[in-house]
Write an enzyme that holds these catalytic residues in place. Structure first.
Site, short mmCIF file in Angstrom:
data_model
loop_
_atom_site.label_atom_id
_atom_site.label_comp_id
_atom_site.label_asym_id
_atom_site.label_seq_id
_atom_site.Cartn_x
_atom_site.Cartn_y
_atom_site.Cartn_z
N ASP A 1 96.61 -64.52 -24.62
CA ASP A 1 96.00 -63.58 -23.78
C ASP A 1 94.76 -62.76 -24.45
OD1 ASP A 1 97.44 -61.69 -25.23
OD2 ASP A 1 98.45 -60.92 -23.32
N LEU A 2 94.68 -63.32 -25.41
CA LEU A 2 93.47 -62.66 -26.20
C LEU A 2 93.74 -61.12 -26.49
CD1 LEU A 2 90.35 -64.08 -24.58
CD2 LEU A 2 91.22 -64.90 -26.69
N HIS B 1 96.46 -62.88 -34.20
CA HIS B 1 97.53 -62.22 -33.77
C HIS B 1 98.42 -62.59 -32.93
CE1 HIS B 1 99.21 -58.12 -32.88
NE2 HIS B 1 99.18 -58.09 -34.11
N ASP B 2 98.13 -63.10 -31.71
CA ASP B 2 98.96 -63.86 -30.90
C ASP B 2 99.73 -64.84 -31.32
OD1 ASP B 2 98.11 -61.99 -28.65
OD2 ASP B 2 97.04 -63.48 -27.60
N ASP C 1 100.35 -57.96 -38.29
CA ASP C 1 99.18 -56.66 -38.11
C ASP C 1 98.38 -56.50 -39.06
OD1 ASP C 1 100.91 -56.70 -35.65
OD2 ASP C 1 102.03 -54.91 -36.35
#
Length: 168
Positions: A66-67, A87-88, A108
């Site tokens: 979802d960007l 990251h997703d 992260d």
């Protein structure tokens, strides 16, 4: 170049060890580790796999995104889409193998690495602004305890293999 070689070597190992599209948990964890480190080689390996989405990766991993979630994907014109995609990828795939809490911190940190890489293309006041935004985005994800991170794999906006927002 190193990232592409790393991705190619990983693809070869997985393809030679597993029958068509079957990937063991150990293989998946190895690939996840390669793809989610805060290094140039890891970012390049992940990007190469994301761009090609070989059958073994398409079936073994969740590539949806979802960007930047509810934050702007391009704040002040800085393109944070790729860092948000990786990251997703880390969050979704470590959750899928129930290893998320132990890996959240390095996912992260890879996010911050990727954001800073974007900012490295700027100088002067633009770089300062980008770096501050990057730090804010990192702080937003790093201070959320692993147990309270919503299930990002549910209701994602793009199907695996989707290139609707593909960059370069």
């Amino acid at each position: 170049m190193v990232g592409r070689l790393l991705a190619a070597a990983l693809i070869t190992v997985l393809a030679n060890q597993a029958p068509a599209y079957a990937v063991t948990l150990a293989q998946k964890l190895t690939a996840l580790s390669v793809f989610t480190q805060p290094t140039t080689a890891s970012a390049a390996a992940w990007r190469d796999a994301w761009e090609r989405q070989e059958p073994w990766t398409a079936y073994a991993f969740d590539w949806t995104t979802d960007l930047c979630s509810s934050s702007p994907d391009r704040p002040l014109g800085f393109d944070f889409r790729m860092p948000c995609r990786r990251h997703d990828f880390g969050y979704r795939n470590y959750k899928a193998v129930t290893r998320f809490p132990a890996n959240k911190e390095h996912i992260d940190k890879a996010f911050l690495f990727d954001l800073r890489t974007v900012c490295g293309d700027y100088a002067g006041a633009r770089k300062v602004a980008c770096d501050r935004l990057a730090w804010s985005y990192y702080q937003a994800v790093s201070h959320v305890p692993a147990g309270s991170v919503r299930d990002v794999s549910a209701g994602s906006s793009a199907p695996a293999g989707s290139r609707a927002d593909h960059v370069g």
